[in-house]
Scaffold this active site. Sequence first.
Site, short mmCIF file in Angstrom:
data_model
loop_
_atom_site.label_atom_id
_atom_site.label_comp_id
_atom_site.label_asym_id
_atom_site.label_seq_id
_atom_site.Cartn_x
_atom_site.Cartn_y
_atom_site.Cartn_z
NE ARG A 167 -3.09 -2.39 3.13
CZ ARG A 167 -2.57 -3.51 3.64
NH1 ARG A 167 -1.28 -3.60 3.86
NH2 ARG A 167 -3.34 -4.53 3.94
CB ILE A 168 3.69 2.39 2.15
CG1 ILE A 168 2.84 2.27 3.42
CG2 ILE A 168 4.59 3.62 2.22
CD1 ILE A 168 3.64 1.97 4.69
CB THR A 191 3.13 -11.54 -10.28
OG1 THR A 191 4.16 -12.50 -10.49
CG2 THR A 191 2.83 -10.80 -11.57
CB THR A 249 9.84 5.39 4.75
OG1 THR A 249 9.34 4.70 3.60
CG2 THR A 249 10.33 6.76 4.37
NE ARG A 251 9.46 -1.56 11.70
CZ ARG A 251 8.56 -0.59 11.58
NH1 ARG A 251 8.82 0.50 10.86
NH2 ARG A 251 7.39 -0.68 12.20
CD GLU A 280 13.92 3.28 14.34
OE1 GLU A 280 12.93 3.46 15.07
OE2 GLU A 280 13.84 3.13 13.11
CG HIS A 298 10.24 5.34 13.11
ND1 HIS A 298 10.59 4.06 13.49
CD2 HIS A 298 9.11 5.20 12.37
CE1 HIS A 298 9.71 3.20 13.01
NE2 HIS A 298 8.80 3.87 12.32
C1 8YV Z 1 4.71 3.77 13.53
C2 8YV Z 1 5.67 2.48 11.59
O1 8YV Z 1 4.67 5.05 13.99
O2 8YV Z 1 3.48 1.67 11.41
C3 8YV Z 1 4.66 1.42 11.39
O3 8YV Z 1 5.07 0.27 11.14
O4 8YV Z 1 6.79 2.33 11.28
C4 8YV Z 1 5.32 3.80 12.16
O5 8YV Z 1 4.47 4.40 11.28
C5 8YV Z 1 5.39 2.95 14.55
O6 8YV Z 1 6.03 1.85 14.02
C6 8YV Z 1 4.38 2.54 15.59
O7 8YV Z 1 4.54 1.22 16.04
#
Ligand code: 8YV
Length: 332
Positions: A167-168, A191, A249, A251, A280, A298
Amino acid sequence: MMNVVHINTGAKPKVLVTRRWPGAVEAQLSASYETTLNRSDTPLTPGELRDALKTFDAVLPTVTDSLGPDALDVAKPTTKILSNYGVGVSHICTESARKLGLSVTNTPDVLSECTADIAMTLMLMVARRAGEGERELRDGGWTGWRPTHLVGTKVSGKTLGIVGYGRIGEELARRAHHGFGMDVVVYNRSTVAPERLARNGARQVESLDALLPLCDFVSLHCPGGAENRHLINGRMLDLMREDAFLINTARGEVIDEAALAHALMFESIGGAALDVFECEPRINADLVQCDNLVMLPHLGSATREAREAMGYRVLDNLGDFFEGRDPRDRVI
Ligand code: 8YV
């Protein structure tokens, strides 16, 4: 030590919220459940997490709660559901959660646009040297306009590689293609439906090796965890063009940070922009030295809108679970 406040009593399920959440969501949780809030907002220790699993019907963790085999080493948990606040769940050990019979849910969809916005922000910042410019200005070092000052790289019309077309990734493709006229290339382990690609003028390639040499920008949107740990290693960084930019963005563990620091220092890539890090909130000391790197703490989903919606999505999942329905966002 966690400073907890107990709200409500009665036969309602007992729920622990491990960090501070938006006020409106905390109020709704407190009205619906016997809710324990973490007023101190400090992360729970593995011992506190184990105690929580023996006490609460539901634990509502975030990315800062490391629910590995150690924290999930509880013989007979009272907890039946970990309803995670966030879409990524790589901080939860799937195998241990399964063994304990825990349900696990996440909060997809509601943060996709904001996280894609941050990826776009990072692309623009690193290519246009916005971090360097801001540092120079605040340090009092700006001597005025000149044709050769902080010359960056044009973003519009360039080729963007998206690793992980969930989705992102798809939201970023939409922004990049329709807003910035970028050519989008996708690497995804399964796919992608042709119509999803076509919406953003994207095409899928078969491997990361095939994707990387094509791109001016590479943006990571795959899950973290063991399966993708160091997916971007020294060899992959070598496959990138020497003027290309890497954006993360997703992990922190997806990138081998030592290899990235090496690539940035020796300028074998153009630059990188990170919203997430391997350890982190600690940052690799070598990365901090790199001027061709933009870093954010983050912030992907850090908007009022997304953070509230994430909380309400947890409430949806809890409602489903405790009313006997399958939670809409069940991952385990
Ligand atoms: C969150 C994120 O703020 O949703 C996720 O996986 O990385 C961030 O958007 C954070 O991880 C909350 O658990």
